[in-house]
Design an enzyme around this catalytic site. Structure first.
Site, short mmCIF file in Angstrom:
data_model
loop_
_atom_site.label_atom_id
_atom_site.label_comp_id
_atom_site.label_asym_id
_atom_site.label_seq_id
_atom_site.Cartn_x
_atom_site.Cartn_y
_atom_site.Cartn_z
N THR A 21 0.82 -1.21 0.00
CA THR A 21 0.00 0.00 0.00
C THR A 21 0.86 1.27 0.00
O THR A 21 2.04 1.24 0.33
CB THR A 21 -0.94 0.03 1.23
OG1 THR A 21 -0.16 0.07 2.42
CG2 THR A 21 -1.84 -1.18 1.25
N ASP A 22 0.21 2.38 -0.36
CA ASP A 22 0.90 3.67 -0.35
C ASP A 22 0.61 4.39 0.98
O ASP A 22 0.03 3.80 1.89
CB ASP A 22 0.47 4.52 -1.56
CG ASP A 22 -1.03 4.80 -1.60
OD1 ASP A 22 -1.71 4.70 -0.56
OD2 ASP A 22 -1.52 5.13 -2.70
N GLN A 23 0.99 5.65 1.08
CA GLN A 23 0.80 6.39 2.32
C GLN A 23 -0.66 6.55 2.71
O GLN A 23 -0.97 6.80 3.87
CB GLN A 23 1.43 7.79 2.21
CG GLN A 23 2.94 7.76 2.30
CD GLN A 23 3.51 9.16 2.28
OE1 GLN A 23 3.20 9.95 1.40
NE2 GLN A 23 4.34 9.46 3.26
N MET A 24 -1.55 6.40 1.76
CA MET A 24 -2.98 6.53 2.04
C MET A 24 -3.60 5.19 2.42
O MET A 24 -4.81 5.09 2.63
CB MET A 24 -3.70 7.13 0.83
CG MET A 24 -3.24 8.54 0.50
SD MET A 24 -4.03 9.21 -1.00
CE MET A 24 -3.29 8.19 -2.27
N VAL A 44 -3.83 2.65 0.43
CA VAL A 44 -4.44 2.09 -0.78
C VAL A 44 -3.39 1.26 -1.51
O VAL A 44 -2.24 1.66 -1.61
CB VAL A 44 -4.97 3.23 -1.69
CG1 VAL A 44 -5.49 2.68 -3.01
CG2 VAL A 44 -6.06 4.03 -0.97
#
Length: 134
Positions: free
Chosen positions: A17-20, A22
């Protein structure tokens, strides 16, 4: 044709996942590959055996259409289906669903059978076609 469609479940890992929170779009190619390898394995077809026999199966095109986000710790279902009987090319279609059974993405991947010595296209190995017809 024997098994035409298959599905696997994958739990999204934090590192995907990314920083969000997601799933990063680049990870979808990995999910598709995992599903395709399991689809082949359930038919008794092994990438390793094909390579040992001198036949490679590189991806020549990939199309992914994103519809909804997937997040860390979600369990997704990847459905894999052979589009048509292979020639020098083999095409798979995919649907990825979330735990609510909503389609989060659709995809298509085309692979080419190649002779690993000449790097030229070739027909699928006989055992590949036999497995599809069993």
């Amino acid at each position: 044709m024997g098994i035409k469609q298959d599905e696997i479940e994958i739990r999204v890992r934090y590192a995907e996942t990314d920083q969000m929170g997601v799933v990063h779009h680049g990870n979808y190619a990995l999910y598709l590959e995992m599903a395709r390898i399991e689809w082949l394995r359930k038919l008794g077809i092994s990438y390793r055996k094909m390579e040992d026999d001198g036949v490679g199966l590189p991806v020549v095109s990939m199309s992914i259409n994103f519809k909804k986000s997937v997040h860390y710790d979600d369990v997704i279902k990847v459905k894999t289906q052979l589009k048509k009987m292979p020639s020098a090319l083999v095409e798979f279609e995919y649907e990825i669903l979330n735990d609510l059974q909503q389609i989060v993405c659709t995809a298509s991947v085309v692979l080419a059978f190649i002779d690993m010595k000449t790097k030229r296209p070739t027909r699928p190995p006989k055992f590949f076609i036999e497995a599809l017809n069993s």
